[in-house]
Design a protein around this motif. Structure first.
Motif, short mmCIF file in Angstrom:
data_model
loop_
_atom_site.label_atom_id
_atom_site.label_comp_id
_atom_site.label_asym_id
_atom_site.label_seq_id
_atom_site.Cartn_x
_atom_site.Cartn_y
_atom_site.Cartn_z
N GLY A 158 0.33 -8.04 1.64
CA GLY A 158 0.45 -6.99 2.77
C GLY A 158 0.60 -7.27 3.98
N ASP A 159 1.78 -8.60 3.80
CA ASP A 159 2.10 -8.82 5.23
C ASP A 159 3.73 -7.73 5.37
N ASN A 160 3.56 -7.33 7.09
CA ASN A 160 4.49 -6.48 7.41
C ASN A 160 4.63 -7.08 8.61
N SER A 161 6.75 -7.05 9.05
CA SER A 161 6.87 -7.43 10.20
C SER A 161 8.30 -6.15 10.74
N ALA A 162 8.46 -5.82 12.01
CA ALA A 162 9.50 -5.07 12.46
C ALA A 162 9.97 -5.51 13.48
N VAL A 163 11.34 -6.17 13.65
CA VAL A 163 12.32 -6.20 14.87
C VAL A 163 13.34 -5.00 15.69
N ILE A 164 13.21 -4.64 16.50
CA ILE A 164 14.15 -4.02 16.98
C ILE A 164 16.03 -4.82 17.72
N LEU A 165 16.47 -4.78 17.88
CA LEU A 165 17.93 -5.55 17.93
C LEU A 165 18.37 -4.97 18.63
N GLY A 166 18.76 -4.72 20.01
CA GLY A 166 19.65 -4.31 20.94
C GLY A 166 20.53 -5.04 21.38
N ASN A 222 1.08 -1.27 0.16
CA ASN A 222 -0.32 0.11 0.04
C ASN A 222 1.13 1.33 -0.28
N VAL A 223 0.23 1.82 -1.40
CA VAL A 223 1.56 3.23 -1.28
C VAL A 223 1.36 4.36 0.04
N SER A 224 0.08 4.34 1.02
CA SER A 224 -0.03 5.00 1.72
C SER A 224 1.45 4.53 2.94
N TYR A 225 1.52 3.21 3.18
CA TYR A 225 2.21 2.56 3.64
C TYR A 225 1.68 2.52 5.32
N SER A 226 0.53 3.16 5.44
CA SER A 226 -0.10 3.17 7.42
C SER A 226 0.07 2.01 8.10
N SER A 227 -0.31 0.81 8.16
CA SER A 227 -0.13 -0.82 8.90
C SER A 227 1.96 -1.38 8.63
N GLN A 228 2.45 -0.36 7.26
CA GLN A 228 4.33 -0.89 7.76
C GLN A 228 4.37 0.16 8.77
N LYS A 229 3.88 1.45 8.84
CA LYS A 229 4.25 3.06 10.16
C LYS A 229 3.59 1.85 10.93
N ASP A 230 2.63 1.63 11.33
CA ASP A 230 2.41 0.64 12.37
C ASP A 230 3.27 0.32 13.37
N ALA A 231 3.35 -0.76 12.64
CA ALA A 231 4.40 -1.86 13.00
C ALA A 231 5.45 -1.61 13.41
N ILE A 232 6.15 -0.12 13.06
CA ILE A 232 7.29 0.02 13.40
C ILE A 232 6.91 0.86 15.04
#
Length: 384
Positions: free
Chosen positions: A373-381, A243-253
């Protein structure tokens, strides 16, 4: 509850272990070559050195996918054995993301009417079952297949098993191997590049397919590296385009940052999904421009290709290797994005690492986006 990463390993065309892989990425050395596949040439990232499966391996597990996975798991084998001795075989789970399993080998099974073997090899849980069988594990084991988010979602699901006290440790990761179904399937979509993959470049022509595996040993046992935050969702926008609006990708982050209790400026490096297709690059550039305009970022697919079910795991492994090196040194060299400097000016300008750049990395964000439309984000530290 904190989930620690006690060990990790990986293999792809760019290297036989994490240190070698990150070294070739930092050198900006593409490990992609033109190969003939069923009388047609493709730019592919193939692994040319794999360990043979043990002789006792059951036939249903004798696939190239499991050979790639086995080569990676050997890198953390001794640590796994220590955990088996400590926690027991019934408290260590296995979660492996994949899209290919034994699809190439199962063609012959189908032709020879070996239907039971076909079903076993083609099962999406086959790599997870292979590892459980190899290690004699008796706890939960399952596969995840959500296209290009499979590897990173295996990491997320492994953490959840620990959170709910279903396991004391989990072996997780992603694996995929090159095969005719995947290659000709992507070829039919007309998104394969006849040259090197060039994410975010005006000269890009599409993706290069690759193969590889990354594996992790997770537990509540403290170590210097851990998962700080994660999120996944699905907007079902389109079967192949984001989705060009990237709303779900943004929500994941945002969810991952909230879980990690971090602000945007505390992210030191971002590993982009960066496929080299117009649809992904445009969406991701807009997303990063809004949230992380000045944060250094890069796509490593220009070096090791798009490894599909293994991609999210391999890219998380790259972040971990950077974090590990950053702990050992005053500063670490970030993965160089791409040897092509001709950025597509139709997209917002983001801070791509296009030349040698050193910094201290405490937190790294890895992004994966997939068909459907599947999206994932992970923060490693690193440990606070």
């Amino acid at each position: 509850m904190k989930t620690y990463i006690n060990a990790f390993g990986g293999i792809c065309s760019a290297g036989l272990n994490p240190k070698e892989i990150i070294s070739n990425i930092q050198k900006n050395t593409p490990k992609i070559e033109k190969l003939n596949y069923e009388n047609k040439e493709f730019m592919l990232a193939k692994i040319n050195e794999l360990k043979d499966l043990p002789l006792k391996t059951p036939k249903k597990f004798r696939t190239r996918t499991n050979q790639v996975l086995y080569t990676a798991i050997l890198q953390i084998y001794s640590m796994i054995q220590n955990f088996i001795n400590e926690f027991g075989k019934d408290r260590i789970g296995v979660v492996i993301g994949t899209t290919t399993t034994g699809v190439e080998e199962s063609y012959k099974d189908l032709e020879n009417f070996k239907l039971d073997l076909f079903k076993e090899r083609n099962s999406l849980s086959n790599p997870a079952n292979f590892l459980a069988n190899l290690l004699g594990l008796e706890s939960l084991r399952f596969g995840i297949s959500s296209a290009c988010t499979s590897g990173i979602k295996a990491l997320i699901e492994a953490q959840r098993l620990l959170e709910y006290d279903l396991c004391d440790a989990v072996i997780c990761g992603g694996v995929d191997s090159l095969n005719s179904l995947t290659i000709f399937g992507f070829d039919s979509l007309e998104i394969l590049s006849s040259d090197f993959c060039l994410p975010f470049s005006k000269n890009r022509k599409g993706i290069n397919l690759g193969e590889g595996a990354a594996v992790f040993l997770l537990s509540r046992k403290p170590s210097k590296l851990y998962i700080k935050g994660y999120a996944s969702n699905n907007d079902a926008y389109h079967i192949t385009k984001p989705n060009v609006s990237y709303s779900s990708q943004k929500d994941a982050i945002l969810q991952a940052l909230n879980q990690a209790n971090l602000t945007f400026d505390k992210i030191d490096y971002i590993n982009l999904h960066g496929t080299g297709t117009i649809s992904n690059d445009d969406m991701e550039a807009r997303l990063i421009d809004e949230l992380f305009k000045m944060i250094p970022c890069s796509s490593t697919k220009s070096i090791m290709g798009h490894t599909l079910g293994a991609a999210g795991a391999l890219e998380a492994m790259i972040c971990l290797q950077i974090l590990k090196e950053s702990l050992e040194q005053e500063s670490v060299e970030l993965p160089i994005h791409c040897y092509d400097k001709f950025y597509d000016e139709n997209m917002p300008k983001i801070n791509l690492v296009c030349q040698k750049q050193k910094t201290k990395v405490y937190n790294a964000l890895s992004l994966s986006f997939a068909f459907g439309g599947d999206n994932s984000a992970v923060i490693l530290g690193v440990k606070d």
